[in-house]
Design a protein around this motif. Sequence first.
Motif, mmCIF file in Angstrom:
data_model
loop_
_atom_site.group_PDB
_atom_site.id
_atom_site.type_symbol
_atom_site.label_atom_id
_atom_site.label_comp_id
_atom_site.label_asym_id
_atom_site.label_seq_id
_atom_site.Cartn_x
_atom_site.Cartn_y
_atom_site.Cartn_z
ATOM 1 N N GLY A 9 0.826 -1.202 0.000
ATOM 2 C CA GLY A 9 0.000 0.000 0.000
ATOM 3 C C GLY A 9 0.858 1.249 0.000
ATOM 4 N N LYS A 10 0.487 2.190 0.826
ATOM 5 C CA LYS A 10 1.193 3.474 0.878
ATOM 6 C C LYS A 10 2.329 3.480 1.901
ATOM 7 C CE LYS A 10 -2.780 5.979 -0.822
ATOM 8 N NZ LYS A 10 -3.788 7.002 -0.585
ATOM 9 N N ASP A 11 2.627 2.328 2.485
ATOM 10 C CA ASP A 11 3.712 2.213 3.461
ATOM 11 C C ASP A 11 5.044 2.085 2.721
ATOM 12 O OD1 ASP A 11 5.558 1.527 5.406
ATOM 13 O OD2 ASP A 11 4.244 0.066 6.384
ATOM 14 N N GLU A 12 5.623 3.210 2.377
ATOM 15 C CA GLU A 12 6.844 3.242 1.566
ATOM 16 C C GLU A 12 8.033 2.620 2.296
ATOM 17 O OE1 GLU A 12 9.478 3.566 -1.435
ATOM 18 O OE2 GLU A 12 7.295 3.661 -1.536
ATOM 19 N N THR A 13 8.096 2.770 3.610
ATOM 20 C CA THR A 13 9.199 2.183 4.375
ATOM 21 C C THR A 13 9.187 0.667 4.251
ATOM 22 O OG1 THR A 13 9.170 4.034 5.922
ATOM 23 C CG2 THR A 13 10.252 2.013 6.667
ATOM 24 N N THR A 14 8.024 0.062 4.450
ATOM 25 C CA THR A 14 7.912 -1.392 4.335
ATOM 26 C C THR A 14 8.158 -1.844 2.904
ATOM 27 O OG1 THR A 14 6.401 -1.503 6.200
ATOM 28 C CG2 THR A 14 6.374 -3.364 4.684
ATOM 29 N N ARG A 15 7.643 -1.099 1.929
ATOM 30 C CA ARG A 15 7.846 -1.464 0.532
ATOM 31 C C ARG A 15 9.333 -1.482 0.184
ATOM 32 N NH1 ARG A 15 9.838 -0.433 -3.660
ATOM 33 N NH2 ARG A 15 10.429 1.644 -2.985
ATOM 34 N N PHE A 37 1.386 1.106 -3.458
ATOM 35 C CA PHE A 37 -0.030 1.254 -3.770
ATOM 36 C C PHE A 37 -0.244 0.795 -5.208
ATOM 37 C CE2 PHE A 37 -3.558 3.559 -5.623
ATOM 38 C CZ PHE A 37 -4.564 3.265 -4.724
ATOM 39 N N THR A 38 -1.277 -0.004 -5.434
ATOM 40 C CA THR A 38 -1.577 -0.486 -6.780
ATOM 41 C C THR A 38 -3.080 -0.548 -6.998
ATOM 42 O OG1 THR A 38 -1.288 -2.272 -8.372
ATOM 43 C CG2 THR A 38 -1.435 -2.912 -6.057
ATOM 44 N N ARG A 39 -3.476 -0.340 -8.213
ATOM 45 C CA ARG A 39 -4.879 -0.492 -8.609
ATOM 46 C C ARG A 39 -5.111 -1.873 -9.226
ATOM 47 N NH1 ARG A 39 -7.246 4.379 -7.921
ATOM 48 N NH2 ARG A 39 -5.946 6.231 -8.111
#
Length: 127
Positions: A9-15, A37-39
Motif C-alpha cells: 500500500g502506501k507504506d513506503e518504508t515497508t515497501r 499502492f496499486t490499482r
Amino acid sequence: AFDLALVCGKDETTRARAAALAPALAAGRRTIKVYGFTRKMKELISASALVVSKAGPALMCEIAACGKPNIVASFIPGQEKPNVEWLQRNGAGLYRPGLLELRAAVERMLDDEGYRRRFEERIRCLD
C-alpha cells in the motif's frame, strides 16, 4: 516453488525494505514482486492460490468475491475482530497470527490442493 506478490500500500518504508530483501528470499526458486499502492488488487487476488492479509473489511470482501481462501495474520482489536470471526465461522479462511503458524498454514494450503479446494467451496456457498 511458488511466486509471491507483496502489496504494501502506501507504506513506503515497508515497501522499500521488502524490495531490498526480495532477491535474497527468492534465491532463484521463485519470483517475488513487491508493490506499493496499486490499482491491480483484483488482478493480483484473482491470480493467487490464496491471500495472506490483515482483517480489513474491504480487502476481505474482495478476496471472498474472487473466491480465494484468506489467511489473516493480524487484525485491529475491537474494530476488525468480527471480520476474523466471520472468516472462521464461514470457513472462508484461517486466522494465524504467529509466524510459524502462518508459514504452516500457507504451506498446507499450497501443498494440499484438496484442503484448499474445501475452503474455495465454502466461499462459493457464502450469501
